[in-house]
Design a protein around this motif. Structure first.
Motif, short mmCIF file in Angstrom:
data_model
loop_
_atom_site.label_atom_id
_atom_site.label_comp_id
_atom_site.label_asym_id
_atom_site.label_seq_id
_atom_site.Cartn_x
_atom_site.Cartn_y
_atom_site.Cartn_z
N ALA A 6 -8.97 3.08 2.51
CA ALA A 6 -8.06 2.53 3.52
C ALA A 6 -7.40 1.29 2.93
O ALA A 6 -7.91 0.70 1.97
CB ALA A 6 -8.81 2.16 4.79
N LYS A 61 -12.95 3.13 3.66
CA LYS A 61 -12.64 3.35 5.07
C LYS A 61 -13.87 3.09 5.94
O LYS A 61 -13.76 2.66 7.10
CB LYS A 61 -12.14 4.78 5.28
CG LYS A 61 -11.67 5.06 6.70
CD LYS A 61 -11.11 6.48 6.83
CE LYS A 61 -10.69 6.77 8.26
NZ LYS A 61 -10.13 8.15 8.39
N MET A 97 -14.32 -0.13 7.95
CA MET A 97 -13.57 -0.37 9.18
C MET A 97 -14.34 0.04 10.43
O MET A 97 -13.92 -0.23 11.54
CB MET A 97 -12.23 0.38 9.13
CG MET A 97 -11.36 0.02 7.92
SD MET A 97 -11.28 -1.76 7.55
CE MET A 97 -10.70 -2.41 9.10
N TYR A 98 -15.48 0.69 10.25
CA TYR A 98 -16.29 1.12 11.39
C TYR A 98 -17.44 0.16 11.67
O TYR A 98 -18.23 0.37 12.58
CB TYR A 98 -16.81 2.54 11.15
CG TYR A 98 -15.70 3.56 11.16
CD1 TYR A 98 -15.37 4.23 12.32
CD2 TYR A 98 -14.96 3.80 10.02
CE1 TYR A 98 -14.32 5.15 12.34
CE2 TYR A 98 -13.91 4.72 10.02
CZ TYR A 98 -13.59 5.38 11.18
OH TYR A 98 -12.56 6.28 11.19
N LYS A 121 -7.18 -3.69 13.80
CA LYS A 121 -6.77 -2.47 14.49
C LYS A 121 -6.09 -1.47 13.55
O LYS A 121 -5.26 -1.86 12.73
CB LYS A 121 -5.83 -2.80 15.66
CG LYS A 121 -6.40 -3.83 16.63
CD LYS A 121 -7.72 -3.38 17.25
CE LYS A 121 -8.25 -4.41 18.23
NZ LYS A 121 -9.58 -4.02 18.77
N GLU A 122 -6.42 -0.19 13.74
CA GLU A 122 -5.80 0.85 12.94
C GLU A 122 -4.30 0.90 13.21
O GLU A 122 -3.85 0.74 14.34
CB GLU A 122 -6.44 2.21 13.26
CG GLU A 122 -5.96 3.33 12.34
CD GLU A 122 -6.73 4.62 12.52
OE1 GLU A 122 -6.53 5.53 11.71
OE2 GLU A 122 -7.54 4.71 13.48
N ASN A 123 -3.54 1.08 12.14
CA ASN A 123 -2.07 1.12 12.16
C ASN A 123 -1.43 -0.23 12.43
O ASN A 123 -0.20 -0.34 12.47
CB ASN A 123 -1.54 2.16 13.16
CG ASN A 123 -1.98 3.57 12.82
OD1 ASN A 123 -1.99 3.96 11.65
ND2 ASN A 123 -2.36 4.34 13.82
N TRP A 173 -4.81 -1.99 9.46
CA TRP A 173 -5.31 -1.08 8.42
C TRP A 173 -4.84 0.35 8.67
O TRP A 173 -4.46 0.71 9.78
CB TRP A 173 -6.83 -1.13 8.32
CG TRP A 173 -7.59 -0.51 9.47
CD1 TRP A 173 -7.94 -1.11 10.64
CD2 TRP A 173 -8.11 0.84 9.54
NE1 TRP A 173 -8.64 -0.25 11.44
CE2 TRP A 173 -8.77 0.96 10.79
CE3 TRP A 173 -8.08 1.94 8.69
CZ2 TRP A 173 -9.38 2.15 11.19
CZ3 TRP A 173 -8.70 3.12 9.08
CH2 TRP A 173 -9.34 3.22 10.31
N VAL A 174 -4.87 1.12 7.60
CA VAL A 174 -4.46 2.52 7.68
C VAL A 174 -5.19 3.29 6.58
O VAL A 174 -5.51 2.73 5.52
CB VAL A 174 -2.93 2.66 7.53
CG1 VAL A 174 -2.49 2.36 6.10
CG2 VAL A 174 -2.46 4.05 7.94
N SER A 175 -5.45 4.56 6.81
CA SER A 175 -6.06 5.41 5.79
C SER A 175 -5.05 5.64 4.67
O SER A 175 -3.84 5.76 4.91
CB SER A 175 -6.49 6.75 6.38
OG SER A 175 -7.46 6.58 7.39
#
Length: 248
Positions: free
Chosen positions: A101, A180, A183-184, A192-194, A197-199
């Motif tokens: 990510a 990645k 991020m969990y 926050k995703e997008n 962070w992003v994959s």
């Protein structure tokens, strides 16, 4: 009589209690506590000593006599080398597949995907050392396959491990390539995703097969074998999936 029985029980517990020493790739740091807690539900007397770091450095330590019993690598190459050189007594087996990510403490336009790193506003890119950290190797592979080597070559800030890359990505750098799975972790919930962070497109790098081996100083060690079997169990796979890994 009750005191005698109690003493015998305590004595037996101490006899069977033991400690196992596990070298664990830094990217697993976010899942490892849950894994050990689940294992201890059925093996309460086994103390699992966790050592976190980069896979490449662990290999050097193992070859120099470090007292690890199990090696959970961030790739298959390092444990395979240990097996071929007789430092491991089991062939490497995949316990999980990791993915990349991109992370930033800033709110960025992640719709651009990996091309975001070539923007002038991105002057420092955190990445784990590709010489010792498989996730760093994967990150550099993604950069190359995206045709971004030339425009990013002077931007990299190298971390010793993938967990340190997370720290750099949110402090010393504008963006970073991280596992990645990181991020969990509940500590990362504010990102926050997008937004932060992003994959990374998995087509840009080779899937990160992560391998486990039992090391030669653990021959006939039942507690070590029990933890090894647990890491490959369905229960452990559930935990890995929870932390963003893929499992086979």
């Amino acid at each position: 009589m009750k005191k005698v029985i109690l003493s015998l029980v305590l004595l037996c517990s101490s006899i069977f209690a033991g400690q196992i020493n596990v070298a664990v790739a830094a990217n697993v740091s976010y899942a490892i506590n849950d894994l050990v807690a689940e294992f201890n539900k059925t093996h309460p007397n086994t103390q699992v000593q966790i050592n976190l770091g980069s896979s490449g450095k662990f290999v050097a330590q193992i070859k120099n006599g470090a007292p690890f019993n199990i090696f959970m690598s961030a790739d298959m190459k390092f444990p395979q080398a240990l097996f071929e050189e007789n430092f491991a007594i089991t062939k490497p087996v995949i316990y999980a597949q990791g993915s990349l990510a991109m992370l930033s403490s800033k709110e960025l336009d992640f719709s651009k995907g990996i091309n975001l790193v070539k923007e002038n506003s991105i002057s420092k890119i955190a990445v784990a050392n590709p010489k010792t950290a498989p996730y760093g190797t994967a990150a550099m592979e993604a950069i190359k396959n995206a045709g971004l080597e030339e425009v990013t070559k002077d931007k990299f800030v190298y971390a010793e491990s993938i967990s340190q890359a997370v720290t750099y990505a949110t402090t010393a750098a504008d963006i970073g390539f991280v596992a990645k799975s990181s991020m969990y972790d509940e500590k990362m919930a504010k990102y926050k995703e997008n937004v932060n962070w992003v994959s990374v497109d998995s087509k840009l790098y080779t899937p990160i097969d992560q391998g486990i081996v039992i090391l030669k100083n653990a021959v006939d060690n039942k507690e070590v074998k029990a933890f090894y079997d647990f890491i490959l169990s369905d229960k452990a796979k559930e935990i890995f999936v929870k932390y963003g890994y893929l499992v086979k």
